[in-house]
Design an enzyme around this catalytic site. Structure first.
Site, PDB file in Angstrom:
ATOM      1  N   LYS A  38     -31.542  10.461  20.958  1.00 52.51           N
ATOM      2  CA  LYS A  38     -30.458   9.548  20.593  1.00 52.51           C
ATOM      3  C   LYS A  38     -29.811   8.917  21.825  1.00 52.51           C
ATOM      4  CE  LYS A  38     -29.456  12.061  16.343  1.00 52.51           C
ATOM      5  NZ  LYS A  38     -30.188  11.169  15.491  1.00 52.51           N
ATOM      6  N   CYS A  39     -30.630   8.543  22.770  1.00 50.33           N
ATOM      7  CA  CYS A  39     -30.173   7.998  24.054  1.00 50.33           C
ATOM      8  C   CYS A  39     -30.604   6.535  24.157  1.00 50.33           C
ATOM      9  CB  CYS A  39     -30.809   8.835  25.176  1.00 50.33           C
ATOM     10  SG  CYS A  39     -30.491   8.252  26.847  1.00 50.33           S
ATOM     11  N   GLY A  40     -29.871   5.757  24.914  1.00 48.81           N
ATOM     12  CA  GLY A  40     -30.270   4.374  25.155  1.00 48.81           C
ATOM     13  C   GLY A  40     -31.616   4.269  25.866  1.00 48.81           C
TER      14      GLY A  40
END
Length: 165
Positions: A38-40
């Site tokens: 769930k990271c950019g």
């Protein structure tokens, strides 16, 4: 200085719970990456998988280590992480058990890896998700910070050089 022997001795656990050591990858060029769903930077999974497919037949592998230490961006269970990586990104490279890469609970493999300096001469804690450590067959480790994409020319050149040596 980190040595391949020191790294190879470190115990690791696969996402499905199998106990092994980093020595399972002896003789290979290995790109170790702390990953998060769930990271950019999560789209880097696409480039990591492309590297795996391009070079695995020549003695290369990516090894992913899920980590939830950076803004809780890897909250799932091992089963959820495995399903997400497979279904969303088509990941075929080895994925390990969720670990800590910093702090007092830092995994022993990362205790060795964080001693390695990046291109700017800085060692120390992992800065964020998707920090990359390229472990060459001779034991040399090259460190690439999170913003650098896995298919950056510096990483490709280092992989190619090690596989051609």
């Amino acid at each position: 200085m980190t040595t391949r022997a020191a790294l190879d001795a470190e115990k690791i656990t696969t996402l499905d719970g199998r106990q092994t050591t980093f020595g399972e990858f002896a003789g290979k060029t290995v790109l170790v990456v702390n990953v998060a769903s769930k990271c950019g930077l999560t789209p880097q999974y696409e480039q990591l998988e492309a590297l795996q497919r391009e070079y695995e037949g020549r003695g290369f592998t990516v090894v992913g280590f899920p980590c939830n230490q950076f803004m809780f961006q890897e909250p799932g269970s091992n089963e959820q992480i495995g399903e997400y990586c497979s279904m969303t990104w088509g990941v075929t490279f080895p994925m390990m058990d969720k670990i800590k890469v910093n702090g007092s609970g830092r995994h022993p493999l990362y205790k060795e890896l964080v001693k390695v300096k990046d291109a700017g001469g800085a060692a120390g804690p992992v800065k964020w998700n998707f920090e990359k450590f390229l472990v060459l067959r001779d034991g040399t480790v090259k460190r690439f910070r999170p913003p650098m994409k896995p298919d950056a020319p510096e990483i490709i050149a280092a992989i190619e050089a090690d596989l051609s040596a």
